[in-house]
Design an enzyme around this catalytic site. Structure first.
Site, PDB file in Angstrom:
ATOM      1  N   ASP A   1       0.882  -1.038   0.086  1.00 40.55           N
ATOM      2  CA  ASP A   1      -0.120   0.024   0.031  1.00 40.55           C
ATOM      3  C   ASP A   1       0.950   1.403   0.006  1.00 40.55           C
ATOM      4  O   ASP A   1       1.517   1.688  -1.039  1.00 40.55           O
ATOM      5  CB  ASP A   1      -1.037   0.103   1.181  1.00 40.55           C
ATOM      6  CG  ASP A   1      -1.972   1.057   1.302  1.00 40.55           C
ATOM      7  OD1 ASP A   1      -2.640   1.075   0.271  1.00 40.55           O
ATOM      8  OD2 ASP A   1      -1.952   1.214   2.510  1.00 40.55           O
TER       9      ASP A   1
ATOM     10  N   ASP B   1      -8.118  -8.667   5.292  1.00 39.70           N
ATOM     11  CA  ASP B   1      -9.085  -8.439   6.312  1.00 39.70           C
ATOM     12  C   ASP B   1      -9.695  -6.991   6.270  1.00 39.70           C
ATOM     13  O   ASP B   1      -8.913  -6.066   5.860  1.00 39.70           O
ATOM     14  CB  ASP B   1      -8.765  -8.857   7.560  1.00 39.70           C
ATOM     15  CG  ASP B   1      -7.630  -8.009   8.308  1.00 39.70           C
ATOM     16  OD1 ASP B   1      -6.711  -7.740   7.589  1.00 39.70           O
ATOM     17  OD2 ASP B   1      -7.814  -7.778   9.292  1.00 39.70           O
TER      18      ASP B   1
HETATM   19  P1  IMP Z   1       2.017  -0.335   3.820  1.00 40.70           P
HETATM   20  O1  IMP Z   1       2.341  -0.916   2.579  1.00 40.70           O
HETATM   21  O2  IMP Z   1       2.935  -0.187   4.847  1.00 40.70           O
HETATM   22  O3  IMP Z   1       0.896   0.824   3.742  1.00 40.70           O
HETATM   23  O4  IMP Z   1       0.926  -1.564   4.735  1.00 40.70           O
HETATM   24  C1  IMP Z   1       0.572  -2.623   4.026  1.00 40.70           C
HETATM   25  C2  IMP Z   1      -0.295  -3.328   4.912  1.00 40.70           C
HETATM   26  O5  IMP Z   1      -1.735  -2.624   4.962  1.00 40.70           O
HETATM   27  C3  IMP Z   1      -0.807  -4.814   4.105  1.00 40.70           C
HETATM   28  O6  IMP Z   1      -0.065  -5.817   4.365  1.00 40.70           O
HETATM   29  C4  IMP Z   1      -2.126  -4.850   4.733  1.00 40.70           C
HETATM   30  O7  IMP Z   1      -1.982  -5.546   5.894  1.00 40.70           O
HETATM   31  C5  IMP Z   1      -2.649  -3.711   5.046  1.00 40.70           C
HETATM   32  N1  IMP Z   1      -3.601  -2.903   3.831  1.00 40.70           N
HETATM   33  C6  IMP Z   1      -3.353  -1.979   2.998  1.00 40.70           C
HETATM   34  N2  IMP Z   1      -4.233  -1.728   2.022  1.00 40.70           N
HETATM   35  C7  IMP Z   1      -5.187  -3.054   2.297  1.00 40.70           C
HETATM   36  C8  IMP Z   1      -6.431  -3.258   1.875  1.00 40.70           C
HETATM   37  O8  IMP Z   1      -6.979  -2.729   0.741  1.00 40.70           O
HETATM   38  N3  IMP Z   1      -6.990  -4.280   2.457  1.00 40.70           N
HETATM   39  C9  IMP Z   1      -6.678  -5.091   3.417  1.00 40.70           C
HETATM   40  N4  IMP Z   1      -5.486  -4.498   4.053  1.00 40.70           N
HETATM   41  C10 IMP Z   1      -4.869  -3.688   3.428  1.00 40.70           C
END
Ligand code: IMP
Ligand code: MG
Length: 174
Positions: free
Chosen positions: A101, A157
């Protein structure tokens, strides 16, 4: 507020095709080299299980549970809830994640694992949401690029729910 998960974004058969493509890329790139696969809990538990069963090299499966948070004076810190069990020094390591994300979690995790001196360290994600990126992180292997929507299913989730769906659905709050 009611949660609606009726809209399917990625079908189960598209997920199966994605698994076939990713596993052939991995089998081609690693050949017979042993690989430590690190699934990131909890979201990647289904993807990790599906992927490793399609890999042909000798594989050790391990898991980590981490979360990232943005502190007042920092760009982000990693909290390790569960560390992995194997020593990765001199090994080929593949981080397996459910979705990238902002990129914060994987950027921090990559820095941490590189200090343990693996032979190689790569990232394989089932889903990628590049429109949300705040850190320049490009996964080495990406299953399916998704739009800027909150998605659930196939391990992902909302408050611990919907991980069991065998497809990916968009969450709508009504
Ligand atoms: P980031 O890349 O550090 O922002 O975080 C990624 C984490 O956020 C992933 O491993 C998921 O646990 C959670 N996440 C991000 N987008 C989603 C989504 O659309 N659905 C469910 N979990 C998400
Ligand atoms: Mg996660």
């Amino acid at each position: 507020m009611a949660i609606n998960t009726d809209q399917v974004l990625v079908s189960h058969s598209e997920i199966e095709q994605m698994l076939e493509r990713l596993s052939s890329e991995l089998n081609r790139d690693y050949g017979d080299e042993p690989l430590i696969v690190v699934g990131i809990l909890t979201g990647a538990f289904i993807f990790t299980a599906d992927l490793v069963r399609r890999l042909e090299m000798p594989v050790i499966v391990d898991f980590m549970q981490v979360s990232s948070y943005v502190g007042e004076f920092s760009t982000g810190e990693l909290k390790i809830k569960k560390d992995m069990s194997y020593d990765i020094k001199g090994m080929n390591v593949l981080i397996v994640e459910d979705i990238v994300d902002t990129g914060r979690t994987l950027a921090l995790l990559k820095d941490l694992l590189l200090k343990r001196q693996p032979k190689s360290l790569k990232i394989c994600t089932a889903f990628d949401k590049p429109s949300r990126r705040v850190i320049d992180l490009v996964p080495d292997y990406n299953g399916i690029t998704v739009p800027d929507e909150f998605i659930v299913g196939y391990g992902l989730d909302l408050d611990g729910k919907y991980r069991d769906f065998d497809d990916i659905r968009i969450v709508r709050k009504e």
